[in-house]
Design an enzyme around this catalytic site. Structure first.
Site, PDB file in Angstrom:
ATOM      1  CG  ASP A  76       6.932  -1.657   3.451  1.00 40.63           C
ATOM      2  OD1 ASP A  76       7.616  -1.740   4.470  1.00 40.63           O
ATOM      3  OD2 ASP A  76       6.266  -2.595   3.003  1.00 40.63           O
TER       4      ASP A  76
ATOM      5  CG  ASP B 284       3.216   3.168   3.174  1.00 37.49           C
ATOM      6  OD1 ASP B 284       4.365   3.286   3.621  1.00 37.49           O
ATOM      7  OD2 ASP B 284       2.386   2.360   3.622  1.00 37.49           O
TER       8      ASP B 284
ATOM      9  CD  GLU C 289       5.722   1.138  22.362  1.00 42.31           C
ATOM     10  OE1 GLU C 289       4.959   1.357  23.308  1.00 42.31           O
ATOM     11  OE2 GLU C 289       5.547   0.205  21.539  1.00 42.31           O
TER      12      GLU C 289
ATOM     13  CE  LYS D  79       5.119   0.277  11.390  1.00 41.44           C
ATOM     14  NZ  LYS D  79       5.671  -0.871  10.636  1.00 41.44           N
TER      15      LYS D  79
ATOM     16  CD  GLU E 151       6.105  -6.491  15.072  1.00 44.07           C
ATOM     17  OE1 GLU E 151       6.151  -6.379  13.842  1.00 44.07           O
ATOM     18  OE2 GLU E 151       5.121  -6.137  15.754  1.00 44.07           O
TER      19      GLU E 151
ATOM     20  CB  CYS F 240       2.122  -7.186 -28.254  1.00 43.67           C
ATOM     21  SG  CYS F 240       2.496  -8.420 -26.976  1.00 43.67           S
TER      22      CYS F 240
ATOM     23  CB  CYS G 252       1.638 -11.639 -29.899  1.00 45.22           C
ATOM     24  SG  CYS G 252       0.565 -10.255 -29.437  1.00 45.22           S
TER      25      CYS G 252
ATOM     26  CB  CYS H 173      -0.831 -12.183 -26.374  1.00 46.57           C
ATOM     27  SG  CYS H 173       0.796 -11.640 -25.797  1.00 46.57           S
TER      28      CYS H 173
END
Length: 670
Positions: free
Chosen positions: A34, A38, A115, A117, A175, A409, A412, A432
Site C-alpha cells: 500500500d 500511495d 471511524e 478504516k 465493509e 544480463c 543470457c 533472452c
C-alpha cells in the site's frame, strides 16, 4: 523536471497505477505494498498539479477502484461509490480542514465523525420494503458485481430490517471483512488442502465474496460493519452520527469505536487512540476515516471525480521491522527490465514471515545506500511484497558489501543498457530466455488470454518440458502429453485445452494486451483495437497515424513501430495464424453522425442488445455515454426495470427513449 520529462514520467506512472489497481481491486492479487502504491499515486497527483495541462481523461486520478469481474451480473450504483483521499500526518489533516473551510467560505469550527478504516471490501446493500434485494461490490465505482447470494450468507448482514420505521428503498454501504482469527484459520485450512494462501484479510474477504458458489462463501467467517447510506435523504437525519444511530436501530452492526469529534484537536486525539488500539483489535485496521458530520455540509462540499471533499482517510504508518540483507539477486522481466531483489534474514512483519523485498532499481539502491550485510528497516502494509525503507547505518561493522549492479544480463550474458529517461536497466536481447518465459507467463495470465488453470508455475513447467516455446504453442498442446505431466491429469488437461480453444477468436485489443508490448497496457490496447479494423491495418500504420489517436503518445507509438518491425514478431504472428487464431473484426466508427453532441445513459434490461453493445453502438455513431444521470445527459434509453434512473430523468425533463427508438436513431444515421 521539465515538461518533456513530466510527459514521460506521467505515462509511466499511469501505466503502473492502472496495472497495480487492476491487481488489487480486480484480481485480489497485489504485488506491491500500500505504501508503494500511495507513493506512486502521490507522485502522479503532484505532477498533475504542477502540469495541469498534462492531465488526461484516462488518468488514474479520475478513476475509482477497478472493473467488475465478468463472472457476475453487473449492478449499477445509484450514486458513485467513491474512494477516499489519503493523508499521513497532522499537518495534512490541517490542510484538509483548511480546504473544506475555504470551500464552505466559513471560519466556524466543523464537527467530525471518526471511524476505524477497516481492511476489507466495500459493498452496497439495497433494501426494498425492508428486505435485502441486492448486494454488490464497488467495482469501478459506478458498476459493481452482483453478489447478493454471497452477501446473504454473512450472518451480521440483516436480511430484513428491524422495526417498522424504515424507508421504502434504503441503499446501505459498509465493509465486509475477516477478523484476525478467522483469517488465520482460513489460511490454515487452505494450507492443509494444498491451496495458495491469501495475502491479507482484504484479499481473503474479496476472494470469499467472489466465489460463484454461495455455499463456499457461507463457510468463510465473514463479518460486516455499516458506515453509511447512498440515499441519506430517506432517513430524515441531519448528520453522519444520526445516520449510524438510525442504521443501528434497523439491525445493522455499527463499529463501537466510531467517535464524534467537535474539532480538529479531538480528531487528532482520536487518531492517537486508534493507533494504540490497532494491535489489540480482533480485526485489521489501517487508518482512521474522518468525515464531516453534518449532511448538509457534505452535500455542499460535493466530490471530485474520484473522492468526496468532505471525508479523508488518515492512514497509519506502515508496519515495520528490522532484518539483514543476506544476498541480492537480479531478476529479468518480460520487457527486459532487471530488478534487484533482496533475500532477507527471515523476519515476521504483521504476522507474516518476510524473506524477500524488492529494491526497485539501481537509483534506489544508491539513494538509500543499501549494502549486502546491512541491517535494514523493512515495511509491509498488508501486502505480499515488502520494501526496504532504509539501512540502519550505525550498525555497520565494515563487513558489508556494496551491491554491484550487473553489466551483463544474469540470464543470457547480453550487455545491459540504461536510458537517461528512466531508472530501469534493461536486457535488450530479444532471445533472452528469462524475457521469453515472462512473456509467455503474461500471455497466458490474467492480463493476457486469462487461460484458466494455467498459472505461473504451470507455464514454467510447460517451458521446462519443451511443450511451449512461443505463444502459438499453447494452441498446439497435446491432451495425452499434458495429462501425463507431474501434477496434471485428464481433468486438468481437458480444462486447459477447453480454455485455450475458447480463445481462438479474439478482439484485436485483447490480443495486443496479451502480447505484452512495451508501453501498451490494457487500456491502450483496447484503444488501438477501436481505431484499427484489423491487425494488418495497425501493422501498416505509420507514426503520424498512431499519434493522431487521442491517448497515444510518442513513447507508445515508437514502441509499436519497433515491435512490428521486428522479424521475430512477424514469425510469431504468422505462427498464431497457422494454429487457427482469428481476430474478430472491428466495426469502423461512422462519420458525420447526427448523434454527435448527445450524451446517452442506458438503464434497465434491453431486449435486442446487451448494455455494452448499446453503448458501443452509440459511440460508433458519435455520441458520448455516461453512467449516471446529470445535467450533461441528453438522452436516457430505458429497458425493463429501469428503476431510479428513469424516474430521475423524468424529474429532470430529459429525453427518454425506448430501445426501438434508439435503434431507429442509429439506423437513420448516415
Amino acid at each position: 523536471m521539465d515538461q518533456g520529462q513530466a510527459v514521460e514520467r506521467l505515462a509511466q506512472l499511469r501505466e503502473q497505477l492502472r496495472f497495480h489497481a487492476h491487481r488489487y481491486y480486480v484480481l485480489d492479487d497485489p504485488i506491491i505494498s500500500d505504501g508503494e502504491y500511495d507513493r506512486l499515486f502521490r507522485e502522479l497527483l503532484d505532477l498533475e498539479t504542477k502540469y495541469p495541462q498534462l492531465v488526461s481523461d484516462d488518468s488514474p486520478s479520475h478513476r475509482v477502484g477497478g472493473l467488475p469481474l465478468p463472472s457476475f451480473q453487473p449492478a449499477e450504483h445509484i450514486t458513485p461509490m467513491l474512494s477516499l483521499d489519503n493523508i499521513f500526518s497532522a499537518e495534512e489533516l490541517i490542510a484538509f480542514v483548511e480546504r473544506l473551510l475555504r470551500y464552505l467560505r466559513t471560519d466556524q469550527e466543523v464537527s467530525y465523525i471518526c471511524e476505524p478504516k477497516l481492511d476489507g471490501l466495500a459493498v452496497e446493500l439495497v433494501y426494498r420494503d425492508g428486505l435485502l434485494v441486492l448486494g454488490a461490490t464497488r467495482g469501478d465505482g459506478f458498476v459493481g458485481e452482483n453478489v447478493t447470494a454471497q452477501l446473504r450468507t454473512v450472518a451480521s448482514i440483516p436480511l430484513r430490517l428491524q422495526g417498522a420505521a424504515h424507508p421504502d428503498v434504503l441503499v446501505v454501504r459498509g465493509e465486509v471483512f475477516l477478523g484476525k482469527q478467522g483469517f488465520t484459520r482460513l489460511n490454515q485450512q487452505r494450507q492443509e488442502a494444498g491451496e495458495s494462501l491469501f495475502a491479507n484479510p482484504r484479499n481473503a474477504a474479496a476472494g470469499s465474496l467472489r466465489q460463484l458458489d454461495p455455499r463456499i462463501t457461507a463457510k468463510r467467517p465473514l463479518q460486516f460493519f455499516v458506515y453509511g447510506v447512498a440515499n441519506p435523504e430517506t432517513l430524515s437525519v441531519g448528520g453522519q452520527e444520526a445516520t449510524l444511530h438510525a442504521l443501528g436501530e434497523m439491525g445493522f452492526p455499527v463499529n463501537p469505536l466510531i467517535q464524534r469529534c467537535a474539532n480538529i484537536n479531538e480528531v487528532e486525539q482520536q487518531y492517537r487512540k486508534m493507533l494504540e488500539l490497532r494491535h489489540d483489535l480482533a480485526y485489521e485496521i489501517d487508518g482512521m476515516v474522518v468525515k464531516v458530520d453534518e449532511l448538509d455540509l457534505q452535500q455542499r462540499l460535493g466530490a471530485t471525480a474520484r473522492s468526496p471533499r468532505w471525508a479523508v482517510a488518515w492512514k497509519f504508518p506502515a508496519i515495520q521491522a528490522t532484518t539483514v540483507i543476506e544476498t541480492v539477486e537480479f531478476q529479468v522481466g518480460r520487457t527486459g527490465a532487471v530488478t534487484p531483489v533482496a533475500h532477507l534474514r527471515p523476519v515476521e512483519v504483521n504476522g507474516v514471515l518476510v524473506k524477500r523485498a524488492t529494491l526497485h532499481n539501481q537509483d534506489e539502491i544508491l539513494r538509500k545506500d543499501l549494502r549486502i550485510g546491512d541491517t535494514v528497516l523493512v515495511q509491509r502494509a498488508g501486502d505480499v511484497i515488502p520494501e526496504v525503507v532504509k539501512a540502519i547505518t550505525d550498525q555497520r561493522n565494515g563487513a558489508e558489501q556494496v551491491i554491484e549492479f550487473p553489466r551483463m544480463c544474469p540470464e543470457c550474458a547480453h550487455p545491459l543498457v540504461s536510458s537517461p529517461t528512466e531508472a530501469v536497466v534493461r536486457c535488450v536481447n530479444p532471445e533472452c530466455p528469462a524475457q521469453q518465459l515472462q512473456k509467455l507467463i503474461f500471455f497466458a495470465g490474467k492480463n493476457g488470454l486469462d487461460l484458466e488453470g494455467l498459472g505461473k508455475k504451470n507455464v514454467e513447467q510447460l517451458v521446462r518440458e519443451g511443450l511451449v516455446r512461443g505463444p502459438a504453442d499453447f494452441f498446439r498442446l497435446d491432451r495425452a502429453r499434458l495429462a501425463a505431466l507431474d501434477g496434471w491429469g485428464e481433468k486438468s488437461a481437458g480444462k486447459l485445452l477447453e480454455a485455450v480453444s475458447s480463445r481462438k477468436e479474439l478482439p484485436l485489443g485483447r490480443l495486443l494486451a496479451a502480447l505484452g508490448i512495451r508501453h501498451v497496457g490494457e487500456v491502450t490496447a483496447a484503444l488501438l483495437g477501436e481505431h484499427f479494423p484489423e491487425l494488418e491495418a495497425l501493422m501498416r500504420a505509420d507514426k503520424d497515424q498512431l499519434l493522431h489517436i487521442e491517448g497515444i503518445g510518442e513513447q507508445t507509438a515508437d514502441s509499436l513501430l519497433e515491435f512490428f518491425r521486428d522479424p521475430a514478431t512477424l514469425v510469431m504472428l504468422e505462427d498464431l495464424t497457422r494454429v487457427g487464431l482469428r481476430i474478430q473484426p472491428t466495426v469502423a466508427e461512422k462519420n458525420g453522425s447526427t448523434l454527435e453532441g448527445r450524451v446517452f445513459v442506458f438503464t434497465g434490461t434491453l431486449e435486442q442488445l446487451s448494455r455494452d453493445e448499446a453503448k458501443q453502438l452509440a459511440k460508433r455513431h458519435g455520441a458520448q455515454v455516461a453512467t449516471s444521470i446529470s445535467t450533461r445527459v441528453t438522452d436516457v434509453v430505458v429497458g425493463a426495470k429501469a428503476g431510479s434512473k428513469q424516474k430521475k430523468a423524468q424529474e429532470m425533463g430529459l429525453r427518454i427513449l425506448q430501445e426501438s427508438q434508439f435503434l431507429g436513431l442509429v439506423r437513420e444515421t448516415p
